[in-house]
Design a protein around this motif. Structure first.
Motif, PDB file in Angstrom:
ATOM      1  N   GLY A 358      -7.207  -9.567   1.400  1.00  0.00           N
ATOM      2  CA  GLY A 358      -7.234 -11.000   1.117  1.00  0.00           C
ATOM      3  C   GLY A 358      -6.134 -11.386   0.165  1.00  0.00           C
ATOM      4  O   GLY A 358      -4.963 -11.085   0.389  1.00  0.00           O
ATOM      5  N   ASP A 359      -6.503 -12.016  -0.955  1.00  0.00           N
ATOM      6  CA  ASP A 359      -5.525 -12.520  -1.909  1.00  0.00           C
ATOM      7  C   ASP A 359      -5.282 -11.591  -3.075  1.00  0.00           C
ATOM      8  O   ASP A 359      -4.523 -11.918  -3.977  1.00  0.00           O
ATOM      9  N   HIS A 360      -5.954 -10.417  -3.111  1.00  0.00           N
ATOM     10  CA  HIS A 360      -5.834  -9.615  -4.308  1.00  0.00           C
ATOM     11  C   HIS A 360      -5.885  -8.136  -3.967  1.00  0.00           C
ATOM     12  O   HIS A 360      -6.178  -7.741  -2.845  1.00  0.00           O
ATOM     13  N   VAL A 361      -5.577  -7.315  -4.947  1.00  0.00           N
ATOM     14  CA  VAL A 361      -5.548  -5.875  -4.778  1.00  0.00           C
ATOM     15  C   VAL A 361      -6.817  -5.278  -5.361  1.00  0.00           C
ATOM     16  O   VAL A 361      -7.230  -5.605  -6.477  1.00  0.00           O
ATOM     17  N   ASP A 362      -7.446  -4.368  -4.594  1.00  0.00           N
ATOM     18  CA  ASP A 362      -8.647  -3.692  -5.054  1.00  0.00           C
ATOM     19  C   ASP A 362      -8.441  -2.192  -4.992  1.00  0.00           C
ATOM     20  O   ASP A 362      -7.526  -1.698  -4.313  1.00  0.00           O
ATOM     21  N   ALA A 363      -9.298  -1.462  -5.652  1.00  0.00           N
ATOM     22  CA  ALA A 363      -9.276  -0.012  -5.523  1.00  0.00           C
ATOM     23  C   ALA A 363      -9.639   0.365  -4.103  1.00  0.00           C
ATOM     24  O   ALA A 363     -10.414  -0.309  -3.434  1.00  0.00           O
ATOM     25  N   ALA A 364      -9.095   1.484  -3.616  1.00  0.00           N
ATOM     26  CA  ALA A 364      -9.372   1.929  -2.257  1.00  0.00           C
ATOM     27  C   ALA A 364     -10.864   2.119  -2.067  1.00  0.00           C
ATOM     28  O   ALA A 364     -11.559   2.670  -2.906  1.00  0.00           O
ATOM     29  N   GLY A 365     -11.357   1.618  -0.941  1.00  0.00           N
ATOM     30  CA  GLY A 365     -12.755   1.797  -0.621  1.00  0.00           C
ATOM     31  C   GLY A 365     -13.629   0.643  -1.047  1.00  0.00           C
ATOM     32  O   GLY A 365     -14.809   0.598  -0.692  1.00  0.00           O
ATOM     33  N   ASP A 366     -13.126  -0.313  -1.829  1.00  0.00           N
ATOM     34  CA  ASP A 366     -13.902  -1.456  -2.268  1.00  0.00           C
ATOM     35  C   ASP A 366     -14.035  -2.438  -1.117  1.00  0.00           C
ATOM     36  O   ASP A 366     -13.048  -3.005  -0.653  1.00  0.00           O
ATOM     37  N   ASP A 367     -15.239  -2.653  -0.638  1.00  0.00           N
ATOM     38  CA  ASP A 367     -15.475  -3.522   0.506  1.00  0.00           C
ATOM     39  C   ASP A 367     -15.616  -4.960   0.048  1.00  0.00           C
ATOM     40  O   ASP A 367     -16.682  -5.557   0.110  1.00  0.00           O
ATOM     41  N   SER A 368     -14.508  -5.535  -0.491  1.00  0.00           N
ATOM     42  CA  SER A 368     -14.560  -6.890  -1.033  1.00  0.00           C
ATOM     43  C   SER A 368     -14.323  -7.910   0.053  1.00  0.00           C
ATOM     44  O   SER A 368     -13.877  -7.589   1.158  1.00  0.00           O
ATOM     45  N   GLU A 369     -14.581  -9.175  -0.278  1.00  0.00           N
ATOM     46  CA  GLU A 369     -14.359 -10.265   0.669  1.00  0.00           C
ATOM     47  C   GLU A 369     -12.899 -10.311   1.079  1.00  0.00           C
ATOM     48  O   GLU A 369     -12.011 -10.161   0.263  1.00  0.00           O
ATOM     49  N   GLY A 370     -12.659 -10.514   2.356  1.00  0.00           N
ATOM     50  CA  GLY A 370     -11.291 -10.563   2.840  1.00  0.00           C
ATOM     51  C   GLY A 370     -10.736  -9.189   3.117  1.00  0.00           C
ATOM     52  O   GLY A 370      -9.549  -9.021   3.290  1.00  0.00           O
ATOM     53  N   GLY A 371     -11.582  -8.179   3.184  1.00  0.00           N
ATOM     54  CA  GLY A 371     -11.104  -6.823   3.356  1.00  0.00           C
ATOM     55  C   GLY A 371     -10.577  -6.513   4.739  1.00  0.00           C
ATOM     56  O   GLY A 371      -9.945  -5.495   4.953  1.00  0.00           O
ATOM     57  N   GLN A 372     -10.841  -7.394   5.692  1.00  0.00           N
ATOM     58  CA  GLN A 372     -10.353  -7.141   7.043  1.00  0.00           C
ATOM     59  C   GLN A 372      -8.830  -7.070   7.053  1.00  0.00           C
ATOM     60  O   GLN A 372      -8.145  -7.906   6.478  1.00  0.00           O
ATOM     61  N   GLY A 373      -8.289  -6.037   7.663  1.00  0.00           N
ATOM     62  CA  GLY A 373      -6.848  -5.870   7.728  1.00  0.00           C
ATOM     63  C   GLY A 373      -6.270  -5.283   6.474  1.00  0.00           C
ATOM     64  O   GLY A 373      -5.076  -5.410   6.219  1.00  0.00           O
ATOM     65  N   SER A 374      -7.087  -4.628   5.635  1.00  0.00           N
ATOM     66  CA  SER A 374      -6.581  -4.041   4.401  1.00  0.00           C
ATOM     67  C   SER A 374      -5.524  -2.994   4.689  1.00  0.00           C
ATOM     68  O   SER A 374      -5.579  -2.301   5.697  1.00  0.00           O
ATOM     69  N   SER A 375      -4.546  -2.880   3.787  1.00  0.00           N
ATOM     70  CA  SER A 375      -3.463  -1.919   3.959  1.00  0.00           C
ATOM     71  C   SER A 375      -3.014  -1.444   2.589  1.00  0.00           C
ATOM     72  O   SER A 375      -3.324  -2.073   1.578  1.00  0.00           O
ATOM     73  N   PRO A 376      -2.288  -0.341   2.504  1.00  0.00           N
ATOM     74  CA  PRO A 376      -1.810   0.129   1.203  1.00  0.00           C
ATOM     75  C   PRO A 376      -1.026  -0.977   0.491  1.00  0.00           C
ATOM     76  O   PRO A 376      -0.230  -1.678   1.107  1.00  0.00           O
ATOM     77  N   ALA A 377      -1.279  -1.115  -0.810  1.00  0.00           N
ATOM     78  CA  ALA A 377      -0.644  -2.197  -1.568  1.00  0.00           C
ATOM     79  C   ALA A 377       0.733  -1.777  -2.052  1.00  0.00           C
ATOM     80  O   ALA A 377       0.904  -0.707  -2.613  1.00  0.00           O
ATOM     81  N   GLY A 378       1.738  -2.643  -1.855  1.00  0.00           N
ATOM     82  CA  GLY A 378       3.053  -2.422  -2.432  1.00  0.00           C
ATOM     83  C   GLY A 378       3.675  -1.104  -2.051  1.00  0.00           C
ATOM     84  O   GLY A 378       4.154  -0.361  -2.901  1.00  0.00           O
ATOM     85  N   GLU A 379       3.659  -0.742  -0.786  1.00  0.00           N
ATOM     86  CA  GLU A 379       4.210   0.539  -0.372  1.00  0.00           C
ATOM     87  C   GLU A 379       5.688   0.633  -0.748  1.00  0.00           C
ATOM     88  O   GLU A 379       6.449  -0.295  -0.561  1.00  0.00           O
ATOM     89  N   GLY A 380       6.125   1.780  -1.263  1.00  0.00           N
ATOM     90  CA  GLY A 380       7.508   1.986  -1.635  1.00  0.00           C
ATOM     91  C   GLY A 380       7.740   1.759  -3.110  1.00  0.00           C
ATOM     92  O   GLY A 380       6.827   1.426  -3.873  1.00  0.00           O
ATOM     93  N   THR A 381       8.980   1.944  -3.511  1.00  0.00           N
ATOM     94  CA  THR A 381       9.360   1.819  -4.919  1.00  0.00           C
ATOM     95  C   THR A 381      10.560   0.897  -5.034  1.00  0.00           C
ATOM     96  O   THR A 381      11.534   1.022  -4.292  1.00  0.00           O
ATOM     97  N   PHE A 382      10.486  -0.031  -5.965  1.00  0.00           N
ATOM     98  CA  PHE A 382      11.506  -1.051  -6.203  1.00  0.00           C
ATOM     99  C   PHE A 382      12.142  -0.761  -7.558  1.00  0.00           C
ATOM    100  O   PHE A 382      11.451  -0.598  -8.561  1.00  0.00           O
ATOM    101  N   VAL A 383      13.495  -0.692  -7.566  1.00  0.00           N
ATOM    102  CA  VAL A 383      14.217  -0.384  -8.799  1.00  0.00           C
ATOM    103  C   VAL A 383      15.320  -1.426  -9.000  1.00  0.00           C
ATOM    104  O   VAL A 383      16.107  -1.682  -8.085  1.00  0.00           O
TER     105      VAL A 383
END
Length: 419
Positions: A358-383
């Motif tokens: 949804g609109d926010h980042v949760d710990a893996a496995g947290d079945d929060s509202e809007g969890g449909q389509g969840s994916s790893p947050a911020g994949e990669g590294t930005f420098v």
């Protein structure tokens, strides 16, 4: 860039990029669709280009292609008579430009009704600046050696930069970096390098004209060696030229180029503000112009400090470079963040245990509202950081095998971006 007024047509920051259509009146010109020997058809072509979106019509009196013979001033003056007939007969709402290398021809053309000069020899005729200034006319200064017979015969971007700087400018000078087919001196590779670094010419703070339409150095990239097959590559280049600072795009293909330039300008990052009238040395008509320069490279910063007085701040502290890396092991990410924090690099690294839902980042496995389509947050590294910060941090990072791809990329960028 400081705007230039061309007979009421403003060119430069705060104004849309302008389209310059080509009308050749020289029998030796190589591109047939833009070449007209007779007045009647030249008039039709000029009116057609204006209707299709040309803001400026550039009338050429001889070819600058080194494959064709050089023409003396008398030949251009004879051809100018027909060009003036075209100007008088054509009904167009466009600015008229005369392409010439001779001050005598420019003077006669401006006296006869032309609005501006396109000097393909970059003031090789020393009287050209004075003639244009006397007529209060805009003039394009193309990067060239001080040789009336050798327009554009330069090789590197440094040569072109130096040629533009030589001899100075009038108040209404527009610069042309001189892309193109002078391949005894300038190779495809030279043109590609200058295209990639086009933004550096913004250092002159003057409107920029680009002329890459149907050039072989573009056709070669897409394996399109024939001029008639080079429309698509020319359109692609035009969009990038606008993004990199072009204020006038010179073209044989007016309607297609006009459409591409309009999209590039509307969706691009060109941002400028002009204040109201402000007093400058008693001139209450003067205005203050300010523009955000996007995509600034370390080389562009260095160009500006080379041609201006500056406050002494190290350019390495005044510009940033940004990189992205993927699939870094956790230990490498942690080291990168620790070293970055020590030397002033901003490092934003992914957390393999977090997901976005949804609109926010949760710990893996947290079945929060809007969890449909969840994916790893911020994949990669930005420098991101300054050149100086990277230079200080690289010795600390270079011994880590998992960071080799990133440190190699950073090192190559630092080497590439230095003059």
């Amino acid at each position: 860039m400081n705007p230039v007024d061309i007979a009421g047509l403003p060119v430069g920051e705060g104004h849309p990029p302008r389209i310059m259509g080509v009308l050749n009146m020289s029998v030796e010109s190589n591109y047939g669709p833009s070449t007209w020997g007779d007045v009647e058809h030249a008039v039709e072509h000029a009116e057609e280009m204006a209707a299709e979106g040309a803001d400026i019509i550039d009338v050429g009196l001889q070819s600058s292609n080194p494959k064709n013979p050089w023409q003396a001033v008398d030949t251009e003056l004879e051809r100018l008579e027909r060009a003036l007939e075209v100007l008088d007969a054509a009904e167009v709402d466009a600015v008229w430009s005369i392409e010439t290398r001779y001050a005598e021809v420019a003077d006669a053309a401006l006296e006869g009704g032309f609005d501006m000069v396109n000097d393909v020899c970059g003031f090789a005729d020393p009287d050209m600046p004075d003639v244009c200034a006397a007529h209060d006319a805009a003039v394009v200064k193309m990067a060239s050696p001080p040789d009336i017979q050798s327009p554009g015969h330069l090789r590197s971007i440094d040569d072109c930069f130096a040629a533009l700087a030589r001899g100075g400018f009038t108040e209404k000078t527009i610069i042309d970096p001189a892309f193109g087919g002078w391949y005894d001196e300038k190779t495809y590779e030279d043109n590609w390098e200058m295209f990639r670094r086009l933004r550096e010419f913004r250092a002159f703070n003057r409107p920029i004209l680009t002329a890459t339409n149907r050039e072989d150095f573009l056709g070669d990239i897409a394996d399109r060696p024939e001029t008639e097959d080079q429309l698509a590559v020319s359109i692609a280049a035009a969009t990038m030229e606008v993004e990199r600072g072009a204020d006038i795009v010179r073209t044989h293909d007016v309607p297609e180029t006009a459409d591409a330039v309009a999209v590039a300008d509307f969706l691009g990052d060109r941002r400028a503000v002009e204040s109201g009238p402000a007093a400058h040395d008693g001139d209450d008509e003067a205005g203050v112009h300010a523009a955000e320069l996007t995509g600034v490279t370390p080389r562009e910063v260095a160009r500006n400090t080379l041609i201006r007085e500056h406050d002494g701040v190290d350019p390495a502290l005044a510009v940033t470079l940004t990189f992205a890396a993927g699939d870094l092991p956790e230990a490498a990410r942690e080291e990168l963040m620790a070293v970055g924090g020590e030397y002033g690099l901003l490092v934003a690294a992914d957390d393999a245990g977090a997901v976005v839902s949804g609109d926010h980042v949760d710990a893996a496995g947290d079945d929060s509202e809007g969890g449909q389509g969840s994916s790893p947050a911020g994949e990669g590294t930005f420098v991101s950081g300054t050149l100086a910060a990277y230079e200080d941090a690289l010795p600390e990072l270079s011994g880590t095998p998992a960071l080799e791809a990133l440190t190699t990329t950073i090192r190559e960028a630092l080497e590439r971006e230095r003059l």
